[in-house]
Structure formats: structure tokens, C-alpha cells
Design a protein around this motif. Structure first.
Motif, short mmCIF file in Angstrom:
data_model
loop_
_atom_site.label_atom_id
_atom_site.label_comp_id
_atom_site.label_asym_id
_atom_site.label_seq_id
_atom_site.Cartn_x
_atom_site.Cartn_y
_atom_site.Cartn_z
N ASP A 289 0.83 -1.21 0.00
CA ASP A 289 0.00 0.00 0.00
C ASP A 289 0.86 1.26 0.00
O ASP A 289 0.51 2.26 -0.64
CB ASP A 289 -0.93 0.00 1.22
CG ASP A 289 -2.02 -1.07 1.12
OD1 ASP A 289 -2.26 -1.55 -0.01
OD2 ASP A 289 -2.61 -1.42 2.16
N ARG B 124 -2.67 4.64 -14.27
CA ARG B 124 -3.46 3.47 -14.66
C ARG B 124 -2.59 2.31 -15.13
O ARG B 124 -3.10 1.21 -15.35
CB ARG B 124 -4.43 3.86 -15.78
CG ARG B 124 -5.48 4.87 -15.33
CD ARG B 124 -6.33 5.33 -16.51
NE ARG B 124 -7.08 4.22 -17.08
CZ ARG B 124 -8.29 3.86 -16.67
NH1 ARG B 124 -8.89 4.51 -15.69
NH2 ARG B 124 -8.91 2.85 -17.24
N ARG C 116 -6.44 -9.48 -1.16
CA ARG C 116 -7.67 -8.71 -1.31
C ARG C 116 -8.26 -8.87 -2.71
O ARG C 116 -9.38 -8.46 -2.96
CB ARG C 116 -7.41 -7.23 -1.03
CG ARG C 116 -6.89 -6.93 0.36
CD ARG C 116 -6.87 -5.44 0.65
NE ARG C 116 -6.06 -4.70 -0.28
CZ ARG C 116 -5.08 -3.87 0.09
NH1 ARG C 116 -4.79 -3.72 1.37
NH2 ARG C 116 -4.40 -3.20 -0.82
N GLU D 128 -6.43 -5.11 -7.92
CA GLU D 128 -6.79 -3.71 -7.69
C GLU D 128 -6.16 -2.84 -8.77
O GLU D 128 -4.98 -2.99 -9.09
CB GLU D 128 -6.32 -3.25 -6.31
CG GLU D 128 -7.00 -3.97 -5.15
CD GLU D 128 -6.42 -3.59 -3.80
OE1 GLU D 128 -7.00 -2.72 -3.13
OE2 GLU D 128 -5.37 -4.16 -3.43
N TYR E 243 -6.16 1.39 -10.47
CA TYR E 243 -6.41 2.80 -10.13
C TYR E 243 -7.26 3.42 -11.23
O TYR E 243 -6.85 3.49 -12.39
CB TYR E 243 -5.08 3.55 -10.01
CG TYR E 243 -5.22 4.92 -9.40
CD1 TYR E 243 -5.46 5.07 -8.04
CD2 TYR E 243 -5.10 6.07 -10.18
CE1 TYR E 243 -5.56 6.32 -7.45
CE2 TYR E 243 -5.21 7.33 -9.61
CZ TYR E 243 -5.45 7.45 -8.25
OH TYR E 243 -5.56 8.69 -7.68
N GLN E 244 -8.47 3.82 -10.87
CA GLN E 244 -9.36 4.43 -11.85
C GLN E 244 -10.25 5.46 -11.17
O GLN E 244 -10.67 5.27 -10.03
CB GLN E 244 -10.22 3.36 -12.54
CG GLN E 244 -11.01 2.47 -11.60
CD GLN E 244 -11.68 1.30 -12.31
OE1 GLN E 244 -11.21 0.83 -13.35
NE2 GLN E 244 -12.79 0.83 -11.75
N SER E 245 -10.49 6.55 -11.88
CA SER E 245 -11.32 7.65 -11.37
C SER E 245 -10.81 8.18 -10.03
O SER E 245 -11.60 8.54 -9.15
CB SER E 245 -12.79 7.20 -11.24
OG SER E 245 -13.29 6.74 -12.48
N ALA F 94 -9.27 6.61 -7.60
CA ALA F 94 -9.34 5.74 -6.43
C ALA F 94 -8.99 4.32 -6.84
O ALA F 94 -9.03 3.97 -8.03
CB ALA F 94 -10.74 5.78 -5.79
N TRP F 95 -8.69 3.48 -5.83
CA TRP F 95 -8.37 2.08 -6.10
C TRP F 95 -9.65 1.25 -6.07
O TRP F 95 -10.46 1.37 -5.16
CB TRP F 95 -7.38 1.55 -5.05
CG TRP F 95 -6.00 2.11 -5.23
CD1 TRP F 95 -5.47 3.19 -4.60
CD2 TRP F 95 -5.02 1.65 -6.14
NE1 TRP F 95 -4.20 3.42 -5.05
CE2 TRP F 95 -3.89 2.48 -6.00
CE3 TRP F 95 -4.96 0.60 -7.06
CZ2 TRP F 95 -2.73 2.31 -6.73
CZ3 TRP F 95 -3.81 0.43 -7.80
CH2 TRP F 95 -2.71 1.27 -7.64
N ALA F 96 -9.81 0.41 -7.10
CA ALA F 96 -11.00 -0.40 -7.23
C ALA F 96 -10.64 -1.88 -7.31
O ALA F 96 -9.64 -2.25 -7.93
CB ALA F 96 -11.79 0.00 -8.48
N ILE F 97 -11.44 -2.73 -6.67
CA ILE F 97 -11.24 -4.18 -6.70
C ILE F 97 -11.74 -4.72 -8.04
O ILE F 97 -12.86 -4.42 -8.46
CB ILE F 97 -12.00 -4.87 -5.55
CG1 ILE F 97 -11.52 -4.34 -4.19
CG2 ILE F 97 -11.81 -6.38 -5.62
CD1 ILE F 97 -10.11 -4.73 -3.83
N VAL F 98 -10.92 -5.51 -8.71
CA VAL F 98 -11.29 -6.15 -9.96
C VAL F 98 -10.89 -7.61 -9.89
O VAL F 98 -10.15 -8.03 -8.99
CB VAL F 98 -10.63 -5.47 -11.18
CG1 VAL F 98 -11.06 -4.02 -11.29
CG2 VAL F 98 -9.10 -5.56 -11.08
#
Length: 322
Positions: free
Chosen positions: A36, A48, A56, A59, A61-63, A65-69
Motif C-alpha cells: 500500500d 493506470r 484482497r 486492484e 487505479y481508476q477515477s 481511487a483504487w477499485a477491486i477487480v
């Protein structure tokens, strides 16, 4: 105390050099907190093109913030070079194969040298697209870890010989480091390192290094060159047998195809949480989608299903409660 993180500064230098000739790089950390910290610093440079792979999940980085994918997306985009830099914890040291990457950085060094080998195995494997891969091991100078890894590097050539008879010796390394770290007495540390030297000088180590190429490697190559006998059942046969079995259906196991690929939704009896699982019998598909459960010998659920079929054939399985 100086306000400068020398390890992170060196990381930036290594990355600049790596990306001058390579398309991607992977960084391993021992702890999620370290990952982190790195992503917070590196996202300013790579945006990006930076992603994470840990317990977790994946993850990106988009918009802002960090998003789970899905982890499959991380793996696919990294292979396609849409993701340039991948930050990982130990959860990626098994099961994630990235032969399109030629640079690996161990930002944190695990106490067990065998874990280093597992990490390197993510890129140093059959199908690697680069003729040479670069491995960078980071540790702070003067620490116990640094002293241990330097001694190991000098004796066994950066772990290239960590197989066979070396494993019992290297298994003692984590315990040794723990003892050395808990010691506040420099003289006691010197005694511990003297004992460590004696371990490295034991005859099994010398025998393993001297005979490695002639015995272990040649034996492995000979085994690999032997033709494999045909298997009695292919994965497609297992898939058909399990998914159409009336016996499994009578005991509360129901397979439903998720799409036109070999992905199935398996609903089990109430006694088998979680109730719904996404599974596959196809090893190639599992390699691309590690979040699926791979039903094959060695998987507990696979053996449970086999046991139901076997016991039913003996006539003493009680049907599941409706």
C-alpha cells in the motif's frame, strides 16, 4: 531520520533502468502495508499502468481511487502490457505465471529462501519471452537479513542450486534469523553467525552443490524426456461424468453451465457452505481464471464428489435431506 527512504529511491532507479529495455516489471512485498505504501508513491508516476495483486484480489487505479477487480483481468492486462507495473504480496508467489515479464524485484526479502525461489518461478519458467530475466533483491545493509542472504549468495550462487539436499539446510534459515533478531548482544550475534557458517560448511551442502548438475538436474531432464502414457480419462470425460451424474444430483449436487465455456455453477447440499461455487474441469481455463475452483485430483471438493459416487456404488450412502 534523514527523511529519505533509501530503499524506495533505489527502487525508482531500478525501474527507470528496467523500463528502458523492458515493457513491464513485477514487485514483491512481504506485507500488504508495504504494498500500500508503494502504490501510494508510485501511482503518481504510473497511474493506470499500475496495479496490485494480493489476498484482497486484483486492484487498479481508476477515477482517482483504487477499485477491486477480478484477478483474471489483472493477469490479462499485464500480459497485454496495458498494466506496466504489478505490485504483489505472497499470494502471487503461487499460481500466477507471467512469462511475458522479464524483471522481478523483491522489495522485501522473506526469511525462507525457498519463498524467493517461488517468486522467481513466476517469470523464470517455460515460455519466458526474454532470453534473460533480471532479479533484484532489496535489503538494508548491515541488517541480519543482509548478512544471511549474502552468505547464502556467496555459497550457493544466488539460490540457483536450491534443490534436493539443500532444502533441509535452508529450512533452518528462518529460525536462525529469528534468533539473531531477538538478540541484543553483538557478541551473541557473532556466535550465532559462527554456528550458521558451520551449517553451511556441512558435508551435505558440499555434496549437493558438487553433484547437483550430474545427479539432480540430469535425472530431472531424463524424467521429463520420458514419454507420458495416455491417461484413462481426459478432463472432458470427467466433466461429462460429474455434470450429468444422477447420483450427485440425488445427493444435492447440481451443475449448471455458466456460459458457453467450461465454467460451471455448482450448487451443493445445505451441509456444504458456501452453497454456490464456480468451478471448472479445464486446466487451461483455470490457468487464465485462478479465481475459479479447479475440480481435479487433489482438490477436496473433487474427492468429496468421488466419495459420494464410490459409496453410492456400494449401496450405503444415505441421500441428502431435501
Amino acid at each position: 531520520q534523514t527523511g529519505e527512504d533509501s530503499k524506495f529511491s533505489h527502487l525508482l532507479t531500478v525501474l527507470r533502468q528496467a523500463f528502458s529495455s523492458q515493457d513491464s516489471a513485477i514487485i514483491f512485498t512481504q506485507y500488504t502495508d508495504t504494498m500500500d505504501f508503494l502504490r501510494q508513491e508510485l501511482v503518481q508516476l504510473y497511474g493506470r499502468q499500475l496495479a496490485c495483486y494480493s489476498g484482497r484480489g486484483g486492484e487498479v487505479y481508476q477515477s482517482g481511487a483504487w477499485a477491486i477487480v477480478a484477478k483474471e483481468r489483472i493477469k490479462r492486462q499485464f500480459r497485454e502490457s496495458t498494466i506496466k507495473l504489478l505490485l504483489c504480496t505472497e499470494s502471487a508467489s503461487e499460481g500466477l505465471n507471467l512469462q511475458t515479464c522479464g524483471v522481478l524485484i523483491n522489495y522485501d526479502m522473506p526469511w525462507n529462501p525457498m519463498r524467493v525461489e517461488q517468486r522467481i518461478g513466476r517469470i523464470d519458467r517455460i515460455g519466458q519471452v526474454y532470453p534473460q530475466v533480471s532479479i533484484h533483491n532489496f535489503y538494508y545493509d548491515g541488517t541480519v537479513e543482509a548478512k544471511v542472504y549474502r552468505r547464502l549468495r556467496d555459497r550457493i550462487d544466488a539460490f540457483t542450486s536450491v534443490v534436493g539436499n539443500l532444502q533441509p539446510i535452508l529450512a533452518q534459515v528462518p529460525t536462525f534469523i529469528e534468533k539473531a533478531l531477538s538478540s541484543a548482544d553483538p557478541e551473541e550475534e557473532d556466535v550465532l553467525f559462527s554456528e550458521f557458517e558451520d551449517i553451511l560448511d556441512t558435508p551435505p551442502l558440499q555434496v549437493a552443490v558438487d553433484d547437483l548438475v550430474h545427479r539432480d538436474v540430469e535425472a530431472d531432464v531424463a524424467e521429463l524426456q520420458r514419454p507420458l502414457p495416455p491417461t484413462p480419462l481426459a478432463w472432458a470425460d470427467l466433466e461429462h461424468h460429474f455434470t450429468t451424474s444422477p447420483t450427485l444430483q440425488n445427493h444435492g449436487f447440481h451443475f449448471r453451465r455458466r456460459d458457453d465455456r467450461q465454467v460451471w455453477q455448482l450448487r451443493g447440499p445445505e451441509s456444504l457452505p458456501p452453497i454456490l461455487r464456480e468451478v471448472t474441469f479445464n486446466p487451461a481455463l483455470f490457468g487464465d481464471q485462478p479465481s475459479l475452483q479447479f475440480l481435479s485430483p487433489g482438490d477436496p471438493l473433487f474427492h468429496q464428489l468421488v466419495q459420494v459416487l464410490t459409496q453410492e456404488s456400494r449401496g450405503w450412502v444415505r441421500p441428502a435431506e431435501p
